[in-house]
Design an enzyme around this catalytic site. Sequence first.
Site, PDB file in Angstrom:
ATOM      1  N   HIS A 112     -25.227   5.900 -10.626  1.00  0.00           N
ATOM      2  CA  HIS A 112     -24.197   6.689  -9.943  1.00  0.00           C
ATOM      3  C   HIS A 112     -23.101   7.181 -10.893  1.00  0.00           C
ATOM      4  CE1 HIS A 112     -22.188   2.643  -9.466  1.00  0.00           C
ATOM      5  NE2 HIS A 112     -21.127   3.383  -9.728  1.00  0.00           N
ATOM      6  N   ASP A 114     -30.036   1.642  -9.379  1.00  0.00           N
ATOM      7  CA  ASP A 114     -28.753   2.115  -9.891  1.00  0.00           C
ATOM      8  C   ASP A 114     -28.579   1.872 -11.383  1.00  0.00           C
ATOM      9  OD1 ASP A 114     -26.396   3.485  -9.596  1.00  0.00           O
ATOM     10  OD2 ASP A 114     -25.221   1.732  -9.026  1.00  0.00           O
ATOM     11  N   ASN A 129     -15.020   0.819 -13.795  1.00  0.00           N
ATOM     12  CA  ASN A 129     -15.782  -0.284 -14.375  1.00  0.00           C
ATOM     13  C   ASN A 129     -17.290  -0.128 -14.200  1.00  0.00           C
ATOM     14  OD1 ASN A 129     -13.081  -2.334 -13.707  1.00  0.00           O
ATOM     15  ND2 ASN A 129     -14.184  -2.545 -15.647  1.00  0.00           N
ATOM     16  N   SER A 130     -17.741   0.799 -13.362  1.00  0.00           N
ATOM     17  CA  SER A 130     -19.172   0.976 -13.116  1.00  0.00           C
ATOM     18  C   SER A 130     -19.951   1.120 -14.407  1.00  0.00           C
ATOM     19  CB  SER A 130     -19.423   2.220 -12.272  1.00  0.00           C
ATOM     20  OG  SER A 130     -19.235   1.965 -10.918  1.00  0.00           O
TER      21      SER A 130
END
Length: 410
Positions: A147, A177, A251-252
């Site tokens: 994402h 993901d 932070n992803s």
Amino acid sequence: MDKFEIESFNSTSPREPRRGIGWITTAVVCVVCLVVGGMGGAFISDKVSIVSPEATLSPSATIENTPFNTPGPAATPPVNSGDKVFTQETNTQALSPSAIYEKSISSIVGIVTEGITTNVFGYQSEFASTGSGFVVGKEGYIVTNYHVVENGSKFSVSFFDSTSYEASLIGADEDNDIALLKIEGDDFSEIVAGDSDELIVGQDVVVIGNPLGELTYTMTRGILSALDRRINITGTPISMFQIDAAVNSGNSGGPVIDAAGNVIGVVTAKPNSTGVDGIGFCIPINDVKEIVSDIIEYGYVTGKPFAGISGFTVTSQMSKYYRVPEGCFVQSVYENSAAAAAGIEVGDVIIRFDSKEVKSYELLKTLVKEKSVGDSVSVVFVRGGVEMTVTMVIGEYTSGITGITGDSPV
């Protein structure tokens, strides 16, 4: 259980919102993207969801204390199948937080994704979202979340020493993901990979990333709170572990690191409701290793069950207006796919799959993903007002499948 939202950790401040908030059964997980430019703030997407254990088959997911791992969508062809990633030996000696930071920081990156999206009214808008990632191969391979790079056409990667590079998207696994980027070079500092099969509740962890897309290379500290949480991001539950270290938008894709300086997971999602704090979800690094290795070696994630269609949901309103049954309208069919071999055609409306009623395209995707390659299933569809039944042998997605249009094929 009260409803709450989960956000993923890339940052967004939309010029044009990419997605809306979607509540699914008892609790919801949402992807958050902070798009640079335009107004500041956070935008929540409906890409991620959590559902309580009592939930049944649906496009949503459940938090369940049972292991779960499903291969995701195929990736693009590899650059060099001989390249190596995750090759270091795991460290065993405990380090201080400052030593972990010093050891790891040269392998952690900030990521800016730029692209163009189209809203429900057909209007296009530019976006630039930010996230985190980390180097897993000295040739410049970088792991992040799907994402973080979703819908992007240009990717920029920056290091702690202020150097920056343009990156290419090598492949992605939407269901889990995970995405793999590559920058040009051959001597980058790799992060040391740990063994997520050996994780225990209560062990110390740290997170390093770019919260808010501005507070670059921030470290937070906590413990591993729980194992085997089933978290849904794109329609397929993913096995994640839970931490209490502070994580926020931006932070992803960043690493979760153990007390010895080994990366043990990828930061991915968190609760986003008022009054909920200290809960974050992370993809175990052993699952990431398998996905990345497949992308590099084969160009796609192997073992992914695939029917070979794209479609959309025939709602009750559409059913009454067009006088067709509720279910999944087949918009297109892959050449040489399982659906094509079974005789399914464009315009068919699938109403049952493996004896289960199909009321939406999302449910059909969930049902297919629960199968294994080679499984035989009964598929019931309506063509020209006539109900027909065929047997479909579930195929495997490969990079060479062609002949389809539409989004999110299954």
